[in-house]
Design a protein around this motif. Structure first.
Motif, mmCIF file in Angstrom:
data_model
loop_
_atom_site.group_PDB
_atom_site.id
_atom_site.type_symbol
_atom_site.label_atom_id
_atom_site.label_comp_id
_atom_site.label_asym_id
_atom_site.label_seq_id
_atom_site.Cartn_x
_atom_site.Cartn_y
_atom_site.Cartn_z
ATOM 1 N N LEU A 1 0.365 0.351 11.833
ATOM 2 C CA LEU A 1 1.248 1.243 12.574
ATOM 3 C C LEU A 1 2.059 0.524 13.641
ATOM 4 O O LEU A 1 3.182 0.927 13.949
ATOM 5 C CB LEU A 1 0.440 2.386 13.209
ATOM 6 N N SER A 2 1.524 -0.548 14.205
ATOM 7 C CA SER A 2 2.274 -1.302 15.212
ATOM 8 C C SER A 2 2.898 -2.570 14.637
ATOM 9 O O SER A 2 3.834 -3.127 15.226
ATOM 10 C CB SER A 2 1.369 -1.667 16.396
ATOM 11 N N GLU A 3 2.408 -3.023 13.488
ATOM 12 C CA GLU A 3 2.925 -4.242 12.869
ATOM 13 C C GLU A 3 3.218 -4.027 11.381
ATOM 14 O O GLU A 3 2.783 -4.812 10.537
ATOM 15 C CB GLU A 3 1.918 -5.382 13.024
ATOM 16 N N PRO A 4 3.984 -3.007 11.024
ATOM 17 C CA PRO A 4 4.204 -2.729 9.597
ATOM 18 C C PRO A 4 4.951 -3.841 8.879
ATOM 19 O O PRO A 4 4.867 -3.940 7.642
ATOM 20 C CB PRO A 4 5.025 -1.431 9.618
ATOM 21 N N TYR A 5 5.670 -4.689 9.613
ATOM 22 C CA TYR A 5 6.397 -5.793 8.992
ATOM 23 C C TYR A 5 5.463 -6.758 8.282
ATOM 24 O O TYR A 5 5.884 -7.519 7.395
ATOM 25 C CB TYR A 5 7.240 -6.529 10.039
ATOM 26 N N LEU A 6 4.177 -6.733 8.638
ATOM 27 C CA LEU A 6 3.228 -7.656 8.012
ATOM 28 C C LEU A 6 2.823 -7.218 6.600
ATOM 29 O O LEU A 6 2.172 -7.978 5.885
ATOM 30 C CB LEU A 6 1.995 -7.820 8.898
ATOM 31 N N PHE A 7 3.213 -6.021 6.184
ATOM 32 C CA PHE A 7 2.991 -5.641 4.783
ATOM 33 C C PHE A 7 3.730 -6.591 3.832
ATOM 34 O O PHE A 7 3.388 -6.680 2.652
ATOM 35 C CB PHE A 7 3.456 -4.212 4.525
ATOM 36 N N HIS A 8 4.746 -7.271 4.345
ATOM 37 C CA HIS A 8 5.519 -8.184 3.499
ATOM 38 C C HIS A 8 4.774 -9.490 3.226
ATOM 39 O O HIS A 8 5.207 -10.297 2.409
ATOM 40 C CB HIS A 8 6.865 -8.479 4.163
ATOM 41 N N ASP A 9 3.642 -9.708 3.890
ATOM 42 C CA ASP A 9 2.868 -10.942 3.707
ATOM 43 C C ASP A 9 1.601 -10.624 2.921
ATOM 44 O O ASP A 9 0.635 -10.087 3.468
ATOM 45 C CB ASP A 9 2.505 -11.529 5.072
ATOM 46 N N PRO A 10 1.561 -10.945 1.628
ATOM 47 C CA PRO A 10 0.381 -10.612 0.822
ATOM 48 C C PRO A 10 -0.908 -11.252 1.337
ATOM 49 O O PRO A 10 -2.003 -10.722 1.073
ATOM 50 C CB PRO A 10 0.742 -11.155 -0.575
ATOM 51 N N ASP A 11 -0.800 -12.348 2.073
ATOM 52 C CA ASP A 11 -2.005 -13.002 2.586
ATOM 53 C C ASP A 11 -2.705 -12.173 3.652
ATOM 54 O O ASP A 11 -3.882 -12.421 3.955
ATOM 55 C CB ASP A 11 -1.664 -14.376 3.148
ATOM 56 N N ARG A 12 -1.992 -11.206 4.249
ATOM 57 C CA ARG A 12 -2.615 -10.364 5.274
ATOM 58 C C ARG A 12 -3.435 -9.235 4.654
ATOM 59 O O ARG A 12 -4.119 -8.504 5.364
ATOM 60 C CB ARG A 12 -1.555 -9.803 6.222
ATOM 61 N N VAL A 13 -3.344 -9.093 3.342
ATOM 62 C CA VAL A 13 -4.252 -8.200 2.607
ATOM 63 C C VAL A 13 -5.477 -9.035 2.262
ATOM 64 O O VAL A 13 -5.421 -9.922 1.418
ATOM 65 C CB VAL A 13 -3.588 -7.651 1.327
ATOM 66 N N VAL A 14 -6.583 -8.765 2.938
ATOM 67 C CA VAL A 14 -7.734 -9.673 2.843
ATOM 68 C C VAL A 14 -8.838 -9.143 1.934
ATOM 69 O O VAL A 14 -9.757 -9.890 1.588
ATOM 70 C CB VAL A 14 -8.294 -9.986 4.242
ATOM 71 N N LEU A 15 -8.778 -7.875 1.570
ATOM 72 C CA LEU A 15 -9.783 -7.322 0.653
ATOM 73 C C LEU A 15 -9.090 -6.315 -0.258
ATOM 74 O O LEU A 15 -8.338 -5.461 0.216
ATOM 75 C CB LEU A 15 -10.914 -6.625 1.417
ATOM 76 N N VAL A 16 -9.350 -6.437 -1.543
ATOM 77 C CA VAL A 16 -8.839 -5.467 -2.513
ATOM 78 C C VAL A 16 -10.006 -5.009 -3.376
ATOM 79 O O VAL A 16 -10.711 -5.833 -3.978
ATOM 80 C CB VAL A 16 -7.730 -6.072 -3.401
ATOM 81 N N VAL A 17 -10.197 -3.704 -3.418
ATOM 82 C CA VAL A 17 -11.205 -3.095 -4.285
ATOM 83 C C VAL A 17 -10.460 -2.278 -5.338
ATOM 84 O O VAL A 17 -9.647 -1.412 -5.005
ATOM 85 C CB VAL A 17 -12.156 -2.186 -3.490
ATOM 86 N N SER A 18 -10.713 -2.563 -6.587
ATOM 87 C CA SER A 18 -10.089 -1.849 -7.687
ATOM 88 C C SER A 18 -11.163 -1.293 -8.598
ATOM 89 O O SER A 18 -12.022 -2.042 -9.086
ATOM 90 C CB SER A 18 -9.162 -2.782 -8.485
ATOM 91 N N ASN A 19 -11.147 0.016 -8.769
ATOM 92 C CA ASN A 19 -12.113 0.656 -9.660
ATOM 93 C C ASN A 19 -13.552 0.373 -9.241
ATOM 94 O O ASN A 19 -14.443 0.236 -10.076
ATOM 95 C CB ASN A 19 -11.882 0.209 -11.101
ATOM 96 N N GLY A 20 -13.760 0.266 -7.922
ATOM 97 C CA GLY A 20 -15.098 0.053 -7.393
ATOM 98 C C GLY A 20 -15.572 -1.380 -7.386
ATOM 99 O O GLY A 20 -16.720 -1.656 -7.018
ATOM 100 N N THR A 21 -14.701 -2.325 -7.767
ATOM 101 C CA THR A 21 -15.062 -3.740 -7.818
ATOM 102 C C THR A 21 -14.169 -4.533 -6.884
ATOM 103 O O THR A 21 -12.949 -4.330 -6.856
ATOM 104 C CB THR A 21 -14.913 -4.283 -9.250
ATOM 105 N N ILE A 22 -14.762 -5.436 -6.121
ATOM 106 C CA ILE A 22 -13.967 -6.305 -5.255
ATOM 107 C C ILE A 22 -13.263 -7.344 -6.124
ATOM 108 O O ILE A 22 -13.904 -8.130 -6.828
ATOM 109 C CB ILE A 22 -14.849 -7.008 -4.209
ATOM 110 N N VAL A 23 -11.924 -7.354 -6.081
ATOM 111 C CA VAL A 23 -11.152 -8.275 -6.890
ATOM 112 C C VAL A 23 -10.434 -9.322 -6.037
ATOM 113 O O VAL A 23 -9.879 -10.283 -6.564
ATOM 114 C CB VAL A 23 -10.123 -7.521 -7.764
#
Length: 410
Positions: free
Chosen positions: A383-405
């Motif tokens: 909410l205060s730094e939405p510009y960081l959505f443009h950096d995929p490295d700032r996504v540090v955990l992804v869970v897909s279908n109940g599994t950490i990918v």
């Protein structure tokens, strides 16, 4: 397997205020509990302290099938193996960027869908249109108009496709049915000219109301819908009159068109990222430099239309529309929408609103009990730094279908 994600600040995708120190319990592929932290009987604990947890992001307008340099493909310079590798790389990057679901608006054939569903390559959930329906001389038929009519070099059965032109009610009906044979879960049509076109202008309308209506009828027979590429009000009004469910881009929406869309329950998916990328460097998308000149004021007109549509009560989703070999910028769409709509509205557009547009809100788009366990954690305040959505490295955990990918937590 049972997993408990603990300690995160939660943004649930529904527009409510963030809630701190939340825990989300996952059993198999479902979210079974959301609330305050409590001891987990036999669950694997995943500490998300200091992170923000969101629903898996959704890109509602992709072209993953065109993941290679378009000019190189049209010139016959790339093998099928290289093109397949580019597609699979793109799918992996999309998932790593936190986009656990995509709606592909033309270019992916059934073979890719099956490959991802079987887990042979990593990738997001995919709802696909197979190919986009286009009239002779219309948007979507890439390549020189001097080339003979016939199959496009972009088409490789089982991998990617570009439909032959379909003109008239019966040809459109046949093309629509062929899309479903190739694995389509909805239909896409071009009802105006486009930026990436060689023989039309954005002001041109394409397909008659009757031609669009027959595609709508075929989609309804499959319990699904038609969405349309549209860059002017006349084409949008034709499509709404014909019964479509959604409009892509939406450039040229005026007050009357917005009101008409709202009255008929037609949704909108603006695509600001591709307009920005092409304005700055169209060659990074694998396109000739001349296409950049066609962008013009498309981005601002798209924003103006988006605001009119929103104010009229139209559901406004989120799509990047990226093509070519450099598609690892899907988060840019949230950055650009945040500047106009605000950060929370941008997040909601890319989560629960996109799920509603795609008719999968019973399964995806929010962090709620009973939903599929697609979640992402970021190491910044969205909410205060939405510009960081443009950096995929700032996504540090992804869970897909109940599994950490993906897990790059420090």
């Amino acid at each position: 397997m049972t997993m408990l994600l603990t300690g995160a600040t939660l943004i649930d995708g529904l527009g409510g205020d963030p809630v701190t120190d939340r825990a989300v319990r996952i059993e198999a592929d479902r979210i079974t509990q959301v609330g305050a932290w409590s001891p987990a009987d036999g669950a694997d604990l995943v500490d998300l302290g200091g992170l923000t947890l969101l629903p898996g992001l959704i890109d509602a307008h992709t072209h993953v099938g065109y993941s290679s340099d378009v000019r190189a493909v049209l010139n016959g310079e790339l093998s099928v193996a290289e093109r397949a590798a580019d597609i699979f790389r793109n799918l992996r990057e999309t998932l790593d960027a936190g986009f656990t679901t995509i709606r592909d608006c033309g270019g992916l054939d059934l073979g890719v869908l099956r490959t991802v569903r079987r887990g042979l390559v990593p990738g997001p959930r995919i709802w696909a249109a197979a190919v986009a329906l286009s009239q002779t001389g219309g948007h979507g038929r890439l390549g020189s108009p001097l080339a003979p009519a016939g199959p496009s070099p972009l088409s490789v059965r089982g991998l990617t496709g570009m439909t032959p032109n379909a003109d008239g009610v019966e040809e459109v009906r046949r093309a629509a049915r062929e899309c479903f044979r190739q694995g389509a879960s909805f239909l896409k049509m071009a009802v105006t000219g486009g930026v990436i076109s060689v023989s039309d202008a954005l002001e041109d309308t394409q397909y008659t109301v009757e031609e669009i209506a027959v595609a709508v009828a075929e989609a309804r027979a499959r319990n699904t819908y038609v969405t349309v590429h549209a860059h002017n009000g006349a084409g949008i009004r034709n499509a709404v009159q014909a019964g479509v469910g959604c409009v892509e881009h939406g450039t040229g929406i005026d007050e009357a068109t917005a009101a008409m869309m709202a009255a008929h329950g037609v949704h909108l998916v603006p695509t600001l990222a591709i307009a920005e990328m092409m304005r700055t460097d169209s060659e990074r998308q694998g396109l000739a430099p001349g296409f950049r000149d066609r962008v013009g004021d498309t981005a601002q007109r798209m924003i103006d239309g988006m605001l009119l549509a929103r104010d009229s009560g139209v559901l406004v989703g989120s799509g990047s529309d990226l093509i070519g070999p450099d598609q690892n910028h899907r988060g840019l769409e949230l950055v650009l929408k945040a500047r106009v709509l605000g950060p929370m509205a941008a997040i909601v557009s890319a989560t629960s609103v996109n799920a509603r547009i795609m008719r999968v809100a019973d399964r995806l788009g929010s962090v709620e009990v009973g939903k599929l366990a697609d979640l992402v954690a970021v190491d910044f305040d969205p909410l205060s730094e939405p510009y960081l959505f443009h950096d995929p490295d700032r996504v540090v955990l992804v869970v897909s279908n109940g599994t950490i990918v993906k897990d790059t937590r420090k």
